[in-house]
Enzyme design. Sequence first.
Site, PDB file in Angstrom:
ATOM      1  CD  GLU A   1       1.803 -37.416  26.366  1.00  0.00           C
ATOM      2  OE1 GLU A   1       0.624 -37.489  25.995  1.00  0.00           O
ATOM      3  OE2 GLU A   1       2.603 -36.549  25.968  1.00  0.00           O
TER       4      GLU A   1
ATOM      5  NE  ARG B   1     -14.063 -12.638  39.221  1.00  0.00           N
ATOM      6  CZ  ARG B   1     -15.361 -12.667  38.903  1.00  0.00           C
ATOM      7  NH1 ARG B   1     -15.996 -13.814  38.842  1.00  0.00           N
ATOM      8  NH2 ARG B   1     -16.017 -11.551  38.663  1.00  0.00           N
TER       9      ARG B   1
ATOM     10  N   PRO C   1      -6.571 -32.103  29.919  1.00  0.00           N
ATOM     11  CG  PRO C   1      -5.185 -32.277  28.049  1.00  0.00           C
ATOM     12  CD  PRO C   1      -5.172 -32.282  29.547  1.00  0.00           C
TER      13      PRO C   1
ATOM     14  CG  ASP D   1     -19.014 -12.738  37.084  1.00  0.00           C
ATOM     15  OD1 ASP D   1     -18.628 -11.568  36.953  1.00  0.00           O
ATOM     16  OD2 ASP D   1     -18.592 -13.515  37.953  1.00  0.00           O
TER      17      ASP D   1
HETATM   18 CL1  6GU Z   1      -6.234 -28.914  32.668  1.00  0.00          CL
HETATM   19  N1  6GU Z   1      -4.101 -29.373  31.193  1.00  0.00           N
HETATM   20  C1  6GU Z   1      -3.431 -29.350  30.038  1.00  0.00           C
HETATM   21  N2  6GU Z   1      -2.181 -29.825  30.003  1.00  0.00           N
HETATM   22  N3  6GU Z   1      -3.933 -28.886  28.906  1.00  0.00           N
HETATM   23  C2  6GU Z   1      -5.178 -28.416  28.963  1.00  0.00           C
HETATM   24  C3  6GU Z   1      -5.933 -28.392  30.134  1.00  0.00           C
HETATM   25  C4  6GU Z   1      -5.360 -28.902  31.252  1.00  0.00           C
HETATM   26  N4  6GU Z   1      -7.138 -27.870  29.863  1.00  0.00           N
HETATM   27  C5  6GU Z   1      -7.115 -27.567  28.579  1.00  0.00           C
HETATM   28  N5  6GU Z   1      -5.950 -27.883  28.033  1.00  0.00           N
END
Ligand code: 6GU
Length: 255
Positions: A116, A158, A89, A173
């Site tokens: 983590e 895709r 994230p 798209d």
């Molecule tokens: Cl790539 N991993 C995790 N654990 N949470 C996320 C993410 C990735 N992308 C958004 N939230």
Amino acid sequence: MRVDIISIFPEYFAPLDVSLIGKARERGILDVRLHQLRDWAHDVHRTVDDTPYGGGPGMVMKPGPWGEAIDAVLATGPAEPPRIIVPTPSGVPFTQRLAMEYAAEPWLLFTPARYEGIDSRVMAEYGARTRVDEVGIGDYVLAGGEVAVLVMVEAVGRLLPGVLGNARSAVDDSFAPGAMENLLEGPVYTKPPEWRGHEVPEVLLSGHHGKIARWRRDEALRRTAGNRLDLLAALDPASLDEHDRRLLKELGFPS
Ligand code: 6GU
């Protein structure tokens, strides 16, 4: 394209057997290879995580198993290593642009983590040899990177030549570069022309291609203004014609 995925939950990727991506694999367009990270953990419990240096909550994935797993995958391919994608994230946002960039690569390696995240020295080690991208799929936190990999493999898969039945579907798209770049796609309809008292917009039945294109652009602008102020603000004013500007003013967005 070859795609390797190393994970402690390879069974999470069963959806890649299905539908568009499953078909692409059957047809040899996409070669997906799954690997169990714990195969490279050597203690009796096959441990892949440990407590974080510096303290704090949660666990961090140990570099040892990841290093051995990645080395083993690299050894099965050509000398030119894959682009490595580390889902997190805290990474750069995954976008259609990045999906298109990945679709042009011959080989991708995804390293979804639990806990983590992965000891950062793993990214430093392979970053010296190939491109390593830390990539997130949105502003929310998942329990692990596996679902993010499913998202990315589907978005990339895709785009591979021969995967979509209709080659134009990817061109049109939302977020695809082109005339409608940064506009969301508007609503779509199919038969019957009336359903539970709801009618299909007349213009779509008119056969008038110019009017239909204009209507679709109006709807794209309406939807973008309603749902994505960030995209609306990022529109290049030079890409807006007189009609666009009038519509946006009506919607309460004077340029
Ligand atoms: Cl790539 N991993 C995790 N654990 N949470 C996320 C993410 C990735 N992308 C958004 N939230």
